[in-house]
Design an enzyme around this catalytic site. Structure first.
Site, mmCIF file in Angstrom:
data_model
loop_
_atom_site.group_PDB
_atom_site.id
_atom_site.type_symbol
_atom_site.label_atom_id
_atom_site.label_comp_id
_atom_site.label_asym_id
_atom_site.label_seq_id
_atom_site.Cartn_x
_atom_site.Cartn_y
_atom_site.Cartn_z
ATOM 1 N N ARG A 189 0.805 -1.237 0.000
ATOM 2 C CA ARG A 189 0.000 0.000 0.000
ATOM 3 C C ARG A 189 0.836 1.285 0.000
ATOM 4 N NH1 ARG A 189 -3.228 -3.081 3.477
ATOM 5 N NH2 ARG A 189 -5.036 -3.863 2.358
ATOM 6 N N LYS B 95 3.203 12.292 -11.024
ATOM 7 C CA LYS B 95 2.347 11.433 -11.855
ATOM 8 C C LYS B 95 3.116 10.151 -12.122
ATOM 9 C CE LYS B 95 -0.544 14.537 -14.578
ATOM 10 N NZ LYS B 95 -0.843 14.960 -15.957
ATOM 11 N N GLU C 5 9.881 20.034 -24.115
ATOM 12 C CA GLU C 5 9.075 20.270 -22.912
ATOM 13 C C GLU C 5 9.498 21.582 -22.218
ATOM 14 O OE1 GLU C 5 6.484 18.416 -22.331
ATOM 15 O OE2 GLU C 5 6.893 16.360 -22.997
ATOM 16 N N LYS D 230 7.515 24.075 -13.194
ATOM 17 C CA LYS D 230 6.629 22.919 -13.016
ATOM 18 C C LYS D 230 6.233 22.782 -11.548
ATOM 19 C CE LYS D 230 5.299 18.348 -14.190
ATOM 20 N NZ LYS D 230 5.546 17.066 -14.816
ATOM 21 N N GLU E 207 -4.389 18.119 -11.206
ATOM 22 C CA GLU E 207 -4.794 18.605 -12.530
ATOM 23 C C GLU E 207 -6.270 18.952 -12.630
ATOM 24 O OE1 GLU E 207 -2.610 16.772 -15.761
ATOM 25 O OE2 GLU E 207 -4.239 17.260 -17.126
ATOM 26 N N ARG F 6 -2.662 22.894 -13.934
ATOM 27 C CA ARG F 6 -1.723 21.848 -14.375
ATOM 28 C C ARG F 6 -2.010 21.405 -15.814
ATOM 29 N NH1 ARG F 6 0.853 16.818 -10.865
ATOM 30 N NH2 ARG F 6 2.250 16.148 -12.516
ATOM 31 N N ASN G 17 -0.166 20.629 -20.798
ATOM 32 C CA ASN G 17 -0.507 19.806 -21.964
ATOM 33 C C ASN G 17 -0.483 20.591 -23.274
ATOM 34 O OD1 ASN G 17 -0.945 17.416 -20.484
ATOM 35 N ND2 ASN G 17 -2.910 18.231 -19.803
ATOM 36 N N HIS H 34 0.327 18.970 -26.520
ATOM 37 C CA HIS H 34 0.096 17.532 -26.322
ATOM 38 C C HIS H 34 -1.196 17.045 -26.969
ATOM 39 C CE1 HIS H 34 3.424 18.043 -23.630
ATOM 40 N NE2 HIS H 34 3.438 16.764 -23.295
ATOM 41 N N HIS I 43 -0.361 14.133 -29.220
ATOM 42 C CA HIS I 43 -0.813 12.763 -28.972
ATOM 43 C C HIS I 43 -1.429 12.151 -30.234
ATOM 44 C CE1 HIS I 43 -1.031 13.446 -24.363
ATOM 45 N NE2 HIS I 43 0.142 12.997 -24.726
ATOM 46 N N HIS J 80 8.337 11.251 -27.976
ATOM 47 C CA HIS J 80 7.243 12.049 -27.419
ATOM 48 C C HIS J 80 7.506 13.562 -27.579
ATOM 49 C CE1 HIS J 80 4.192 13.495 -24.679
ATOM 50 N NE2 HIS J 80 5.125 14.093 -23.972
HETATM 51 N N1 LIG Z 1 5.211 11.608 -14.901
HETATM 52 C C1 LIG Z 1 5.161 12.673 -15.668
HETATM 53 O O1 LIG Z 1 4.738 13.750 -15.274
HETATM 54 C C2 LIG Z 1 5.663 12.546 -17.065
HETATM 55 C C3 LIG Z 1 5.896 13.702 -17.833
HETATM 56 C C4 LIG Z 1 6.423 13.566 -19.107
HETATM 57 C C5 LIG Z 1 6.705 12.294 -19.602
HETATM 58 N N2 LIG Z 1 6.445 11.185 -18.841
HETATM 59 C C6 LIG Z 1 6.744 9.846 -19.342
HETATM 60 O O2 LIG Z 1 8.142 9.741 -19.533
HETATM 61 C C7 LIG Z 1 8.403 8.812 -20.573
HETATM 62 C C8 LIG Z 1 9.408 9.398 -21.513
HETATM 63 O O3 LIG Z 1 10.575 9.686 -20.790
HETATM 64 P P1 LIG Z 1 12.003 9.767 -21.498
HETATM 65 O O4 LIG Z 1 11.907 10.687 -22.639
HETATM 66 O O5 LIG Z 1 12.980 10.022 -20.431
HETATM 67 O O6 LIG Z 1 12.139 8.314 -22.155
HETATM 68 P P2 LIG Z 1 12.882 6.980 -21.684
HETATM 69 O O7 LIG Z 1 12.770 6.767 -20.247
HETATM 70 O O8 LIG Z 1 12.406 5.899 -22.592
HETATM 71 O O9 LIG Z 1 14.406 7.309 -22.041
HETATM 72 C C9 LIG Z 1 14.769 7.510 -23.379
HETATM 73 C C10 LIG Z 1 15.964 6.634 -23.777
HETATM 74 O O10 LIG Z 1 17.159 7.174 -23.218
HETATM 75 C C11 LIG Z 1 17.869 6.155 -22.511
HETATM 76 N N3 LIG Z 1 18.623 6.857 -21.466
HETATM 77 C C12 LIG Z 1 18.176 7.298 -20.278
HETATM 78 N N4 LIG Z 1 19.127 7.996 -19.661
HETATM 79 C C13 LIG Z 1 20.219 7.969 -20.456
HETATM 80 C C14 LIG Z 1 21.514 8.525 -20.361
HETATM 81 N N5 LIG Z 1 21.869 9.289 -19.324
HETATM 82 N N6 LIG Z 1 22.394 8.279 -21.363
HETATM 83 C C15 LIG Z 1 22.016 7.535 -22.444
HETATM 84 N N7 LIG Z 1 20.803 7.014 -22.605
HETATM 85 C C16 LIG Z 1 19.914 7.234 -21.614
HETATM 86 C C17 LIG Z 1 16.801 5.242 -22.043
HETATM 87 O O11 LIG Z 1 17.325 3.973 -21.710
HETATM 88 C C18 LIG Z 1 15.878 5.210 -23.257
HETATM 89 O O12 LIG Z 1 16.368 4.329 -24.225
HETATM 90 C C19 LIG Z 1 7.068 8.486 -21.218
HETATM 91 O O13 LIG Z 1 6.674 7.206 -20.800
HETATM 92 C C20 LIG Z 1 6.138 9.552 -20.680
HETATM 93 O O14 LIG Z 1 4.813 9.105 -20.570
HETATM 94 C C21 LIG Z 1 5.948 11.305 -17.600
HETATM 95 ZN ZN LIG Z 2 5.087 15.638 -22.545
#
Ligand SMILES: NC(=O)c1ccc[n+]([C@@H]2O[C@H](COP(=O)([O-])OP(=O)(O)OC[C@H]3O[C@@H](n4cnc5c(N)ncnc54)[C@H](O)[C@@H]3O)[C@@H](O)[C@H]2O)c1
Ligand SMILES: [Zn+2]
Length: 352
Positions: A112, A134, A176, A214, A224, A228, A232, A235, A239, A252
């Site tokens: 939990r 999130k 972003e 942020k 949100e 918040r 988006n 987005h 999307h 993304h």
């Molecule tokens: N929680 C939130 O508020 C929020 C906001 C925006 C995005 N997200 C989520 O985040 C995800 C995207 O995140 P991302 O863009 O970091 O993608 P990701 O986590 O897939 O990382 C991108 C790539 O970079 C590699 N990588 C990571 N760190 C590295 C480093 N230091 N050196 C070399 N390679 C490295 C990873 O292994 C991966 O292959 C999505 O799933 C999205 O939904 C969440």
């Molecule tokens: Zn985003």
């Protein structure tokens, strides 16, 4: 440098975001570090040199958005049970947004809820995903549809981890950052236009400002219900672009870049932004290596896709649009014919 998060609307939960070289961290409890082979290959040794704990374990999950699933979460949970974690134990997310979102969600579920710490290693996760609580996973109905609002105990952002990040992933993170600047802060936008965004000092400043913005937004609206949603921007369109291209053509952040260009075109059509301002944003996005061109094959299909978004309520699409640069407005009563007219300008070769 510390950015405090104070969630006054919840039970005065507070934590700090540290933007600096990773300090040595000691935990009087068991910790499980969740990472993937890519990040571990580059940086796990460094991380382990900075963490001491009663017990320390590493769980490695496959790399990629495709693995952001309940099944992976269950695998992580199983490891936690194997290691007999108790309610004081901590999970440490070490990777990009995928690792962060899944580790946070797993932490929210284990017995939990146990604590977790974010050590984000992509620019996108440092400026965006690691801030705000999130967490979640994807399923066959869509992205991030299963999850929880679950805040970390702390976030440690070390810009040095970015040295190994591919340029394309870096640019996706900048999208972003541009989003935040266009929505909230004209001076910040001008800073992004003027500076070399790959210089270390500039990266630190870019992270600091984005995290502050942020955090300021999340402090006002954790769940949100209001402001918040402004995060988006780009987005709603982005999307659809991701969806139409089956999540394999664009990162993304790249889809968000295209989405911002489209949102700006709508804002121009509504008289909320000048063509010059829209061009200024497009030039910045292009300059950092982000895509700004997309050909919409069928406007009606594209429009229908808006309704797949979980943010489209009661058949109304909520557009988050810029008012000039540095201000925003949420508009939900735009005539569909007007939106489609703007989308039609992305039909063939018009967006360049
Ligand atoms: N929680 C939130 O508020 C929020 C906001 C925006 C995005 N997200 C989520 O985040 C995800 C995207 O995140 P991302 O863009 O970091 O993608 P990701 O986590 O897939 O990382 C991108 C790539 O970079 C590699 N990588 C990571 N760190 C590295 C480093 N230091 N050196 C070399 N390679 C490295 C990873 O292994 C991966 O292959 C999505 O799933 C999205 O939904 C969440
Ligand atoms: Zn985003």
């Amino acid at each position: 440098m510390l950015v405090p998060i104070e969630l006054t609307q919840t039970d005065a939960l507070t934590y700090d975001i540290t933007i600096d070289t990773l300090p040595v961290l000691h935990f009087d409890t068991s910790v499980v570090i969740v990472t993937n082979p890519t990040v571990a290959g580059y940086h796990l040794e460094t991380l382990l040199a900075h963490i001491t704990a009663t017990q320390r374990h590493v769980v490695t999950i496959p790399d990629g958005e495709n693995y952001k699933t309940l099944e992976t979460v269950e695998n992580i949970l199983n490891e936690c049970f194997e290691y007999k974690l108790d309610r004081k134990s901590l999970l440490i997310a070490f990777g990009g947004g995928v690792i962060g979102d899944m580790t946070g969600f797993t932490a929210s579920l284990y017995q939990r809820g146990i604590g977790f710490i974010q050590i984000p290693t992509t620019l996108l996760s440092q400026v965006d995903a690691s801030v705000g609580g999130k967490t979640g996973v994807n399923n066959r109905y869509g992205k991030n549809l299963i999850g929880a609002f679950y805040q970390p105990k702390a976030v440690y952002i070390d810009p040095d981890f970015l040295e190994t990040l591919p340029a394309r992933e870096f640019a996706a993170g900048v999208a972003e950052v541009v989003k935040m600047a266009v929505m909230f802060d004209k001076d910040f936008f001008e800073f992004l236009e003027k500076e070399t965004l790959t210089d270390r000092d500039i990266i630190v400043e870019m992270i600091r400002k984005s995290v502050e913005l942020k955090a300021w937004v999340v402090n006002q609206d954790e769940k949100e219900a209001g402001i918040r949603a402004v995060l988006n921007y780009g987005h709603t369109f982005g999307h659809v672009v991701e969806n139409e291209t089956a999540y394999c053509q664009y990162l993304h952040g790249e889809a968000v870049s295209i989405g911002m260009v489209m949102a700006n075109a709508l804002a121009v059509a509504l008289g909320m932004m000048t063509e010059e301002e829209a061009l200024q944003i497009k030039v910045l996005l292009k300059h950092v290596g982000l895509p700004v061109v997309y050909t919409i094959a069928d406007v009606d299909t594209f429009y229908e896709h808006f309704f797949l978004d979980k943010k489209s309520q009661k058949g109304q699409i909520k557009f988050i649009l810029p008012q000039g640069i540095g201000k925003h407005k949420i508009v939900s009563d735009i005539d569909s014919a007007m939106v489609k007219k703007v989308l039609a300008t992305f039909g063939d070769m018009v967006c360049s």
